[in-house]
Design a protein around this motif. Structure first.
Motif, mmCIF file in Angstrom:
data_model
loop_
_atom_site.group_PDB
_atom_site.id
_atom_site.type_symbol
_atom_site.label_atom_id
_atom_site.label_comp_id
_atom_site.label_asym_id
_atom_site.label_seq_id
_atom_site.Cartn_x
_atom_site.Cartn_y
_atom_site.Cartn_z
ATOM 1 N N ALA A 474 -16.831 16.838 161.716
ATOM 2 C CA ALA A 474 -15.906 16.220 160.759
ATOM 3 C C ALA A 474 -16.478 14.877 160.319
ATOM 4 C CB ALA A 474 -14.540 16.036 161.398
ATOM 5 N N GLY A 476 -15.402 11.715 157.658
ATOM 6 C CA GLY A 476 -14.507 11.124 156.672
ATOM 7 C C GLY A 476 -13.401 12.080 156.284
ATOM 8 N N ASP A 477 -13.350 12.394 154.985
ATOM 9 C CA ASP A 477 -12.313 13.299 154.476
ATOM 10 C C ASP A 477 -12.683 14.769 154.649
ATOM 11 O OD1 ASP A 477 -10.831 11.114 153.662
ATOM 12 O OD2 ASP A 477 -11.720 11.076 151.658
ATOM 13 N N PHE A 478 -13.910 15.039 155.127
ATOM 14 C CA PHE A 478 -14.365 16.418 155.225
ATOM 15 C C PHE A 478 -14.164 16.950 156.646
ATOM 16 C CE2 PHE A 478 -17.204 14.574 151.897
ATOM 17 C CZ PHE A 478 -16.633 15.254 150.830
ATOM 18 N N PRO A 479 -13.609 18.152 156.766
ATOM 19 C CA PRO A 479 -13.394 18.729 158.097
ATOM 20 C C PRO A 479 -14.701 19.249 158.695
ATOM 21 C CG PRO A 479 -12.769 20.296 156.402
ATOM 22 C CD PRO A 479 -13.134 19.034 155.686
#
Length: 588
Positions: A474, A476-479
């Motif tokens: 994961a 930042g905003d990315f899983p």
């Protein structure tokens, strides 16, 4: 805020905005930025002190630049990017010798060096036409004056430190266009470059800035905000009864970070209910041209001067191909039939691009839309009605010119690309992903009909799959992603050449999810390493087979984006499977 949003706001009432210009607005006019001037000062000082002969281009070498920077700091000069770097260099190198300072500035900002860029010409046209009534600058150069003279054949005299008392009278009396050089003009003695000079602004010129800030919105372009005295005056405008009534828009380069004092100013303005936004731009020229093209009332005579570099139609006779063989195969197929009718949607309330983008992001939306002077569409009227909800009134047939070049109607180019790509995906086991440069058609890894990809498989191996050993945590905003997928794809775009419309195709490899592409560079480099000449030609031919359902050479293929009868809401595209070729000049 992006350029498109700002352009829409500005073009509604351009005369409501004053412009504040920094060195970045003159950079493309062949004039140096503040950093360029500092580099030149360092080079000159180092050469004179150390008896060297470095030229400006030599400082592009990091090793040379480090030598010069280290020497300057050993002599008591500030570090690079220090807040007081600019003023300190002028103070230490020129001292109180105003004449020497002015001669240096006059030389490096000489009018003979000015080469007006498209952005400068647009600003000149805005001032000549009355769409820019007020402009301020911290620059010494003559770029704006030259732009006004070049575009409109008129003269504009800048208010500056010499005769500043007249400036307040002029702006109070609305003597437009009003142009003010806050730091002076290098043609006069009183320019502000030294620390003592910049500690305070001339009271009259500051008052002009304050008056304009209470009457108009402000657009700040090419200015970093390093001058504390200028920033103080702008900050004080917030104390006025009606600060920036039409907003405060500060242009900055994409992915750049503004100075803290600028961020604080914008945050305070926003907290007061002012429309205060940073505008991410690519360059000063690109945003100015975008503004100019979106102005409905631009005068034709000025438009010809502003866009003097526009592409013009030329007539070059094609050589005969008699007795010759093809030399180069182009990755383009001719479009033999292109739609020129669609649906025109009537709405209760005008649609904006942001709202349309949200509709298009909905995975259940099957309609194809574009937004220009009219809201155009293809698709089922019932589904369009459902997508638009209560804002929908009705649709009717509309004719349009499919040659988007005539009126720079680039939204029609994307409209046609989306329609053609949708047609391919309806009849072939392909997925569609839209990008600014065109559309990607991707092999669907869930398809049961693998036979259509047999030729492609023979050239590249597996057309879909997962990248061995690649997974992402994961970020930042990315899983987190356990498996990174790939699929063969082809990029599709439309272009005119030889006064014909062509479908330009470029084989590629798509990565799922898209944000993982930069982490898959090694895989992509390896997979595409042999895609040259004969191999790339074979892959291209295989893709033509996929798109044409193996119709064979020199066949004409017809397709439409939706099931059912064709018509103005379900257009027909036709293309030939015979690619374009470059030929030798014929003997006859």
């Amino acid at each position: 805020m992006n350029q498109s949003e700002f352009t829409r706001i500005f073009c509604q009432k351009p005369e409501s905005f004053a412009w504040f210009l920094g060195a970045g607005a003159s950079h493309n006019a062949n004039l140096p930025t503040a950093d360029d001037i500092l580099t030149d000062l360092k080079r000159r000082h180092y050469n004179s002190e150390e008896n060297q002969t470095y030229k400006t281009k030599d400082l592009q070498n990091s090793a040379v630049r480090e030598i010069v920077e280290s020497f300057m700091q050993s002599q008591g000069f500030p570090e690079r990017w220090a807040a007081d770097e600019y003023t300190t260099y002028f103070q230490k190198i020129f001292g109180d010798n105003r004449k020497r300072q002015r001669n240096y500035i006059a030389g490096i900002l000489s009018e003979d060096r000015v080469r007006l860029s498209i952005g400068n010409r647009v600003l000149g046209a805005l001032m000549v036409s009355g769409m820019c009534r007020v402009a301020f600058t911290t620059n010494f150069d003559p770029v704006v004056e030259k732009a006004v003279a070049s575009v409109g054949g008129k003269q504009i005299s800048a208010y500056h430190l010499e005769g500043a008392h007249n400036a307040v009278t002029a702006i109070n009396n609305e003597e437009y266009p009003f142009y003010c050089k806050l730091h002076g003009d290098f043609q006069y003695d009183s320019i502000k470059n030294l620390e003592a000079d910049l500690a305070s602004q001339n009271a009259e010129l500051s008052r002009c800035l304050s008056i304009a800030g209470s009457r108009m919105g402000f657009v700040v372009a090419g200015y970093s905000g390093r001058d504390e005295s200028v920033m103080t005056v702008i900050q004080e405008i917030l104390n006025n009864p009606n600060p920036f009534p039409h907003g405060l828009y500060w242009m900055k380069m994409k992915n750049s970070e503004p100075l803290d004092m600028v961020t604080q100013l914008m945050e305070e303005a926003s907290s007061m209910g002012i429309d205060a936004e940073f505008v991410d731009i690519e360059t000063f020229d690109t945003v100015m041209l975008r503004i100019w093209r979106n102005l409905d009332d631009r005068p034709d005579d000025l438009d010809k001067v502003v866009r003097k570099g526009r592409a013009q139609a030329v007539s070059i006779p094609m050589p005969s191909s008699t007795g010759s063989k093809p030399l180069v195969r182009f990755n383009a197929l001719p479009i033999t039939k292109v739609p020129n009718v669609c649906g025109k949607v009537h709405l209760k309330k005008k649609m904006e691009w942001d709202a349309l983008s949200e509709i298009q992001k909905n995975s259940e939306t099957t309609g194809i839309y574009t937004l220009g002077a009219e809201f155009q569409c293809w698709g089922s009227e019932q589904e369009i009605k459902e997508a638009l909800g209560s804002n929908f009134l009705s649709t009717e047939k509309m004719n349009f010119d499919s040659d988007w070049r005539a009126n720079s109607a680039l939204h029609l180019k994307r409209f046609l690309e989306d329609g053609l790509a949708t047609a391919f995906c309806r009849e072939r086991p392909l997925l569609m992903r839209k990008r600014r440069s065109g559309v990607h058609l991707i092999v669907d890894n869930k398809t049961q009909d693998v036979g259509i990809f047999e030729r492609l498989f023979n050239e590249v191996g597996k057309t879909t799959g997962f990248i061995p050993g690649l997974h992402l945590p994961a970020m930042g905003d990315f899983p987190a992603v356990d498996r990174i997928g790939f699929a063969e794809s082809i990029h599709l775009s439309l272009a005119f050449a030889d006064d014909r419309l062509w479908m330009v195709l470029k084989p590629d490899v798509w990565i799922f999810p898209t944000f993982a592409r930069r982490h898959a560079r090694g895989f992509l480099d390896n997979r595409k390493s042999n895609r040259q000449n004969d191999k790339l030609d074979a892959i291209f031919s295989a893709w033509i087979g996929v798109l044409s359902d193996d119709a064979g050479r020199n066949a004409t293929v017809s397709l439409s984006p939706f099931d059912g009868d064709t018509g103005y809401m379900n257009p027909v595209f036709e293309f030939s499977t015979q690619t374009g070729f470059a030929m030798k000049r014929g003997a006859g």
